[in-house]
Design an enzyme around this catalytic site. Structure first.
Site, PDB file in Angstrom:
ATOM      1  N   GLY A  33      21.074 -40.661  18.985  1.00 28.52           N
ATOM      2  CA  GLY A  33      22.478 -40.259  19.052  1.00 28.52           C
ATOM      3  C   GLY A  33      23.102 -40.655  20.375  1.00 28.52           C
ATOM      4  CD  GLU A  76      17.967 -39.329  24.683  1.00 26.73           C
ATOM      5  OE1 GLU A  76      18.116 -38.491  23.792  1.00 26.73           O
ATOM      6  OE2 GLU A  76      18.837 -39.554  25.542  1.00 26.73           O
ATOM      7  N   GLY A  78      22.707 -38.049  27.099  1.00 27.61           N
ATOM      8  CA  GLY A  78      22.056 -37.121  28.014  1.00 27.61           C
ATOM      9  C   GLY A  78      22.431 -35.669  27.878  1.00 27.61           C
ATOM     10  CB  SER A 103      22.655 -32.041  16.244  1.00 26.31           C
ATOM     11  OG  SER A 103      23.790 -32.722  16.752  1.00 26.31           O
TER      12      SER A 103
HETATM   13  C1  5RP Z   1      20.199 -36.309  24.137  1.00 24.33           C
HETATM   14  C2  5RP Z   1      21.290 -37.232  23.743  1.00 24.33           C
HETATM   15  C3  5RP Z   1      21.886 -37.025  22.409  1.00 24.33           C
HETATM   16  O1  5RP Z   1      21.622 -38.146  21.637  1.00 24.33           O
HETATM   17  C4  5RP Z   1      23.368 -36.817  22.548  1.00 24.33           C
HETATM   18  O2  5RP Z   1      23.595 -35.721  23.388  1.00 24.33           O
HETATM   19  C5  5RP Z   1      24.044 -36.594  21.188  1.00 24.33           C
HETATM   20  O3  5RP Z   1      23.661 -35.345  20.684  1.00 24.33           O
HETATM   21  P1  5RP Z   1      24.168 -34.850  19.276  1.00 24.33           P
HETATM   22  O4  5RP Z   1      23.637 -35.788  18.256  1.00 24.33           O
HETATM   23  O5  5RP Z   1      23.580 -33.456  19.134  1.00 24.33           O
HETATM   24  O6  5RP Z   1      25.672 -34.819  19.278  1.00 24.33           O
HETATM   25  O7  5RP Z   1      21.662 -38.128  24.456  1.00 24.33           O
HETATM   26  O8  5RP Z   1      19.789 -36.549  25.458  1.00 24.33           O
END
Ligand code: 5RP
Length: 228
Positions: free
Chosen positions: A82, A103, A95, A31
Site C-alpha cells: 500500500g 518495506e 510509512g 490495511s
Molecule cells: C505501512 C505503509 C502502508 O502501506 C500505508 O500506510 C498505507 O496503509 P493503508 O493501506 O492502511 O492505508 O506504508 O508502512
C-alpha cells in the site's frame, strides 16, 4: 464495509490475481496490503512470501502461507504494498504503518513492485500526508533538530513530531523511532530524500521514488491501472 475499504479490497484482490505458483512474493503492510494477503492466501498457490512487518508475517502464517526471510530466497519476483500518497510518476509516501524500512528493503530486492490503494491516495504533489522518518533512538531529539534544519533548506518550515501511541513512543520492528513531518508540499522529493538519508541517525524515510512499476487504484468505478 465503507466505500474506502471496498476500494482497498478491490485493489488488493486485483493484485492477488497477478501472482502465479512458483513465485517469491513480497507482502506489504497496512490495511490495503492485508486485503491482498487475504486474497492471495485464499488462492492456495505454491509460493514463498517475504513479509515487510511482523504483523503481515503473522497474518500470512495464520492463512497457512509459507513465510521466508529476506535473503533466504532468490530475488523476489513481485512485491505488492500500500501507500499513503501516490504522486506523479508513481512517486510515493509510505510509512504510516511504521514499516517503511523493511518495506524499502523488500521493494528494492524485488523485480517488480505494484502499489495498491484507494482513490483518495492519488495526489498531484506529494507532501500533504506527513512524511515518516525512521531514526535510531539514541540522540533522537538531536537528530530531529537536524531533520528540521534539512527541511528548512527545502523551504519546509516545520518541526517533525515524534510518533506516539498510548502515551509511549512508537517503536518499529527494528526498535527505532519515527518522526512525522507534515511538509505540506514536497517540490523536490529526490533531493529531499537524499538529504534526509545523509543525516547520521536517520535510518530511512518514507519517500519511495522510482520503485513502483504499476499502481492498482480502487475507485467507485472499478480498479484503475497506472504506470509511471
Ligand atoms: C505501512 C505503509 C502502508 O502501506 C500505508 O500506510 C498505507 O496503509 P493503508 O493501506 O492502511 O492505508 O506504508 O508502512
Amino acid at each position: 464495509m465503507s466505500d474506502v475499504d471496498a476500494q482497498k479490497r478491490a485493489a488488493g484482490e486485483a493484485a492477488a490475481a497477478l501472482v502465479e505458483s512458483g513465485m517469491v512474493v513480497g507482502l506489504g503492510t497496512g490495511s490495503t496490503a492485508a486485503w491482498f494477503v487475504k486474497a492471495l492466501g485464499a488462492r492456495g498457490l505454491d509460493i514463498v512470501c517475504v513479509a515487510t512487518s511482523q504483523a503481515t508475517a503473522d497474518l500470512a502464517s495464520s492463512l497457512g502461507m509459507t513465510v521466508g526471510e529476506l535473503g533466504e530466497t532468490r530475488t523476489i519476483d513481485l512485491t505488492v504494498d500500500g501507500a499513503d500518497e501516490i504522486g506523479p510518476g508513481l512517486s510515493l509516501i509510505k510509512g504510516a504503518g511504521g514499516a517503511l524500512l523493511r518495506e524499502k528493503l523488500v521493494w528494492e530486492a524485488s523485480r517488480r513492485c505494484v502499489v495498491i490503494a484507494d482513490a483518495a491516495k492519488s495526489v498531484t504533489t506529494l507532501g500533504k500526508f506527513p512524511l515518516s522518518i525512521e531514526v535510531v533512538a539514541f540522540g533522537h531529539k538531536t537528530t530531529s533538530l537536524r531533520i528540521c534544519d534539512t527541511l528548512s533548506e527545502f523551504e519546509i518550515a516545520m518541526m517533525p513530531r515524534l510518533r506516539v501511541k498510548d502515551g509511549a513512543p512508537v517503536r518499529t520492528d527494528g526498535g527505532n523511532l519515527i518522526y512525522d513531518a507534515a511538509c505540506g508540499r514536497i517540490e523536490e522529493p529526490a533531493a529531499l530524500g537524499a538529504a534526509l538519508k545523509s543525516l547520521t541517525g536517520v535510518v530511512e524515510h518514507g519517500l519511495f521514488l522510482d520503485l513502483a512499476d504499476q499502481a492498482l487504484i480502487g475507485t467507485a468505478d472499478g480498479v484503475t491501472t497506472l504506470e509511471p
